[in-house]
Design a protein around this motif. Structure first.
Motif, PDB file in Angstrom:
ATOM      1  N   SER A  46       0.836  -1.203   0.000  1.00 18.24           N
ATOM      2  CA  SER A  46       0.000   0.000   0.000  1.00 18.24           C
ATOM      3  C   SER A  46       0.867   1.247   0.000  1.00 18.24           C
ATOM      4  O   SER A  46       0.562   2.227  -0.693  1.00 18.24           O
ATOM      5  CB  SER A  46      -0.908   0.016   1.238  1.00 18.24           C
ATOM      6  OG  SER A  46      -1.788  -1.073   1.194  1.00 18.24           O
ATOM      7  N   ASP A 167      -6.262  -0.945  -4.580  1.00 19.05           N
ATOM      8  CA  ASP A 167      -5.632  -1.578  -3.427  1.00 19.05           C
ATOM      9  C   ASP A 167      -6.567  -2.635  -2.849  1.00 19.05           C
ATOM     10  O   ASP A 167      -7.525  -2.299  -2.151  1.00 19.05           O
ATOM     11  CB  ASP A 167      -5.284  -0.523  -2.374  1.00 19.05           C
ATOM     12  CG  ASP A 167      -4.318  -1.065  -1.316  1.00 19.05           C
ATOM     13  OD1 ASP A 167      -4.139  -2.298  -1.262  1.00 19.05           O
ATOM     14  OD2 ASP A 167      -3.748  -0.247  -0.561  1.00 19.05           O
ATOM     15  N   GLU A 168      -6.302  -3.889  -3.174  1.00 18.94           N
ATOM     16  CA  GLU A 168      -7.120  -5.018  -2.729  1.00 18.94           C
ATOM     17  C   GLU A 168      -8.608  -4.713  -2.883  1.00 18.94           C
ATOM     18  O   GLU A 168      -9.367  -4.764  -1.916  1.00 18.94           O
ATOM     19  CB  GLU A 168      -6.809  -5.363  -1.268  1.00 18.94           C
ATOM     20  CG  GLU A 168      -5.337  -5.701  -1.090  1.00 18.94           C
ATOM     21  CD  GLU A 168      -5.027  -6.249   0.303  1.00 18.94           C
ATOM     22  OE1 GLU A 168      -5.911  -6.930   0.853  1.00 18.94           O
ATOM     23  OE2 GLU A 168      -3.925  -6.006   0.813  1.00 18.94           O
TER      24      GLU A 168
HETATM   25 MG   LIG Z   1      -2.224  -2.703   2.343  1.00 15.44          MG
END
Ligand SMILES: [Mg+2]
Ligand SMILES: Nc1ncnc2c1ncn2[C@@H]1O[C@H](COP(=O)(O)OP(=O)(O)O)[C@@H](O)[C@H]1O
Lengths: 231, 674
Positions: A46, A167-168
């Protein structure tokens, strides 16, 4: 710097107090290319994404978008860059709960100065192709998780960004819905000519991407194709 | 206890932001409690004053044998009023009035400390010469309204001409109490003191209702922060009872601490509040102290109300765990709210005319009805704003108003309710000019008709001796004593027939500086037993003081309301940022300029503020009409406009103050679930 490079990070270092989240990471994204970032939790994925997207300033190293330095810009300029050149997709929470789906999609256009009526019409056009016909006036609380993420995909792409950062994005969805959503995301960014930087845990999903980098303890441990350290 | 441990963990688990929220609640409850204690203390204080002053309002002895004769009237020194009481004991061993060690013997003088000091300070021929010579005894606090009060008690013999009960009269001024045979010195509450108590009660309603709304908002603040987490608890199977118990326990604990802090704040403020001049002076600190029972009551009631309010706010989570987790729209509010409000407001002027009790109730209802209609109107404003929005900031603001009109109402309700108060009191606020200009150098003295010629001569001589150049004329019938055979005393005065038993002597002074006037008053003292020489200016002093006090009270009420309004605007603005920190962070992350978020936030407050603020000022004016009696004052209008401007400035200021919080909450926009 080669012709097709859209986004490049070089020797990025980011520290949080004594902890080093990034210890000299490099990554290169070509026009229209999708790159998956994988790695264990806490490895700095991240943080890398945030540095590339101009959300954070790296302590060392440089980030360039189409040859232009991003990391040295002031917050106001980076903010404008994020609004116009980038799209974002997170696990959850990027939709405003009080806005109907279509206005959530139209909002980035309106922030860019597009009149409301035009923005809403442009936003409408995304609902059919993403399988969201009829959901336009529902509010996020009235959508399923998968539907909400598809609205978020439309929201990320509606301004025609150069790069989409995710992000995911399917972390909160079940496997089947997650893969279907991811499929849509990769297809839609490709179809739009945008590049994609995608953090994911799912090897299956990573395989659909053009490139893959693996991060461990703030360092790229393996890279494929054009991404990361020279092969 | 399991529930308590869990709630404690929940409170700490909230992290720094959770503690900020709890701190805000605590501060809000502390402010509310302090102001509530002030509101209660104010009523207690006026009652204490009325009690201590009661002995000066004699109750005529009925059936029982009278033990004394008592009269009272105002005297004046400079521009100040002296309460002069004359007492003649009819038999020995009578219990004295409060503050006096014994019933004054004939010729004995008792003075309040302030009057005694003034009498020493001024030349004898200006003040002390009016009272019998000899040592002055000091009246204790138990018999005084306030420490600066000027009171004199003069002992008389039972056969003194000043103590002879007069014939009954209809047009005697309220502040002239003729010699009255009394069975004791308990007395009764004076009319003026009772008037003050009613005004205090109205002020209390005006202050307490916004306070309750504010307290409720503060209580819901605790709940709002916990919505998500509690819904999650419900989803994993906590029973509704457990969820309610946990939240209420937390709210009550925080509110209890806040209430104690409020008590400390109030106790610290009492010495300052005691300086607020009402009725010509400040307060004994003890007056403003509501007493152990009432304080305990407030300290118990506040956490209880906060707990109830928190439980009410939780109802939705408990009913349906998904209701909050998935943010469904709450059931719409019906227009019936507006209908009820309009009905109440329409009825206000009518019912208000019936009497004070009905009026106070009506006022409270008018207040509550505004609060009832508020969210509905805010929702309507939201729909209009949304429909007409072109830019993102207005769209965000409008949608937010539609989404949660109650929350938006909470931010502006304080100022809206203050607007009601300002509308109610503003136009009412009297200006000094209302009393007109009255001559101060024209002293009038009532004299029995038979003696008028002799007294006029004596007055001339006395004024000459005192070195006060003046002309003395006999002018018309007296206002105090009227021939009992005359059926309609008022008519007798009008016609100026010679039947009246009393005449007025008027001494026209050539100079009207205070020292000269006081020398003339002193020279004329005792010339007509039972009467003092007073000027038209003197006759207006009590009314002027009352108007002054209403003005002071208005300012106090408006100050308190504004404190509440601005505090509640600030607290709700802060809590709304805390509630929506993730949304704000993600918006900024996607490149939304901070200025757009700020503009949205401002519009979200200012649009309903404009509509509701204006509406409630109007509503306040409507409710104030019945007691306004056509006397609209310019100062009142100025006060009103000032209030509106200050209200807007305060809310905008409170919003601006929370900007750093917005900045810090969105500074590190990395999304993380919490
Ligand atoms: Mg992360
Ligand atoms: N804002 C922050 N403050 C302090 N430490 C942080 C912050 N963000 C990330 N970290 C730390 O940096 C490291 C990398 O974090 P992150 O990039 O979020 O990992 P990943 O996304 O791969 O799980 C972790 O050790 C994390 O604790």
């Amino acid at each position: 710097m080669s012709e097709g490079v859209v986004l490049e990070g070089r020797a990025l270092v980011k520290r949080f107090g004594p902890a080093t989240a990034l210890a000299g990471v490099g990554l290169r994204v070509q026009r229209g290319e999708s790159v998956a970032i994988m790695g264990p939790s806490g490895s700095g994925k991240s943080t890398l994404l945030h540095c590339l997207a101009g959300i954070m300033k790296p302590d060392e190293g440089e980030v360039t978008l189409l040859g232009q330095r991003v990391d040295t810009m002031r917050e106001r300029e980076r903010s404008a860059l994020r609004r116009t050149k980038f799209g974002f997709l997170f696990q959850f929470g990027q939709l405003l709960p009080e806005l109907p789906a279509v206005e959530n999609v139209a909002l980035p256009l309106m922030l860019g100065g597009v009149p409301r009526g035009v923005a809403v019409n442009q936003a409408m056009a995304w609902f059919g192709p993403l399988g969201l016909a009829g959901m336009e006036s529902r509010r996020p609380g009235e959508l399923s998780g998968g539907q909400a993420q598809r609205v978020a995909i439309a929201r990320a792409l509606v301004t025609g960004p150069a790069v989409v950062f995710a992000d995911e994005p399917t972390g909160a969805l079940d496997q089947a819905t997650g893969q279907a959503t991811m499929d849509l995301l990769v297809e839609a960014t490709r179809g739009n000519g945008a590049s994609l930087v995608l953090v994911t845990h799912d090897r299956e999903v990573a395989r659909w991407c053009d490139g893959l980098v693996e991060v461990r303890d703030g360092l790229v441990v393996s890279g494929t194709a054009t991404a990361g350290v020279p092969r | 206890m399991n529930t308590l441990r869990l709630s404690w963990r929940l409170l700490r688990g909230g992290g720094a932001r959770g503690l900020v929220g709890a701190g805000l609640t605590l501060a809000a409850v502390a402010v509310s409690t302090a102001l509530l204690l002030f509101a209660v203390g104010m009523n207690v204080a006026f009652e204490a004053r009325a009690d201590r002053e009661a002995w000066r309002n004699p109750v005529a002895a009925q059936g029982t044998a009278a033990v004394a004769v008592q009269s009272a009237r105002p005297e004046y020194v400079g521009e100040r009023i002296i309460s002069l009481v004359e007492i003649a004991a009819l038999r020995p061993g009578v219990a004295p009035p409060p503050g006096l060690a014994r019933v004054p013997a004939p010729g004995e003088v008792w003075m309040s400390p302030a009057l005694a000091a003034l009498a020493r300070e001024l030349p004898r021929d200006e003040l002390s010469g009016r009272f019998p010579a000899g040592p002055v005894r000091i009246i204790g606090d138990a018999g005084l309204v306030h420490r600066d009060e000027l009171v004199a008690v003069v002992g008389r013999a039972a056969d003194d001409p000043a103590m002879v009960p007069p014939a009954p009269s209809l047009d005697r001024p309220l502040n002239m109490i003729p010699p009255t045979p009394v069975a004791g010195f308990a007395g009764e509450h004076g009319e003026l003191a009772s008037g003050y108590r009613i005004l205090a009660l109205i002020a209390t309603v005006l202050v307490v209702v916004p306070l309750l709304v504010f307290g409720g908002a503060a209580a819901r603040l605790t709940v709002a922060r916990r919505d998500q987490r509690l819904a999650a608890l419900r989803l994993v199977g906590a029973t509704p009872g457990q969820v309610v118990a946990m939240t209420v326990a937390e709210a009550v604990v925080v509110a209890g601490a806040g209430a104690l802090a409020g008590l400390v704040v109030y106790a610290a403020a009492v010495p300052l509040l005691a300086h607020i001049p009402i009725g010509g002076g400040g307060w004994f600190a003890g007056d403003l102290w509501p007493g152990v029972l009432l304080v305990a009551g407030v300290l118990l009631a506040v956490p209880l109300l906060v707990g109830l309010s928190a439980a009410a706010g939780l109802r939705q989570v408990v009913v349906s765990p998904l209701g909050v987790a998935r943010r469904q729209t709450p059931p719409g509010m019906r227009a019936i709210r507006l209908v009820v409000t309009l009905a109440v407001l329409a009825a206000a002027p009518v019912v208000g005319g019936i009497g004070y009790g009905a009026f106070v109730i009506m006022l409270g209802l008018g207040f509550l009805s505004i609060n009832l209609a508020g969210p509905w109107v805010v929702g309507l404003i939201g729909r209009i704003t949304t429909a007409t929005a072109r830019g993102p900031a207005r769209l965000l603001a409008g949608r937010r108003l539609v989404d949660d009109p109650r929350a938006a109402w909470r931010t502006v309700s304080g100022v809206a309710l203050t607007g009601f108060v300002a509308g109610f009191l503003g136009l009412l606020s009297p200006s000094g000019g209302l009393m007109g200009v009255r001559p101060a150098g024209e002293l009038r003295l009532e004299v029995p008709a038979r003696e008028v010629a002799a007294v006029a001569k004596a007055a001339d001589a006395r004024l000459a001796t005192a070195g006060v150049p003046a002309t003395v004329v006999v002018s018309g019938p007296g206002k105090d004593q009227v021939d009992p055979r005359e059926k309609s005393p008022a008519k007798a005065s009008e016609k100026g027939t010679g039947k009246a038993a009393a005449r007025l002597l008027t001494a026209k002074l050539e100079r009207d500086d205070p020292a000269t006037v006081d020398r003339a008053r002193t020279a004329l003292a005792g010339l007509s037993p039972g009467h003092s020489a007073t000027s038209p200016a003197d006759d207006g002093r009590e009314g002027g003081m009352l108007l002054n006090d209403v003005r002071t009270g208005t300012i106090v009420v408006l100050t308190v309301s504004f404190l509440v309004a601005v505090a509640s605007a600030g607290i709700t603005a802060a809590s709304s940022i805390l509630d929506r920190r993730q949304t704000y962070a993600l918006l900024r992350l996607a490149g939304t300029p901070l200025s757009v978020l700020d503009r949205a936030r401002r519009a979200e407050t200012l649009i309903p503020l404009t509509v509701m603020g204006g509406g409630s000022v109007l509503a306040g004016v409507v409710c104030g009409l019945p007691i306004m009696a056509g006397a609209v004052s310019v100062t009142g209008a100025v006060v009103l406009v000032g209030c509106v401007v200050l209200g807007f400035a305060g809310v905008i200021g409170a919003g601006a103050l929370t900007r750093p919080l917005l900045r810090s909450v969105t500074a590190n926009p990395a999304p993380r679930p919490d």
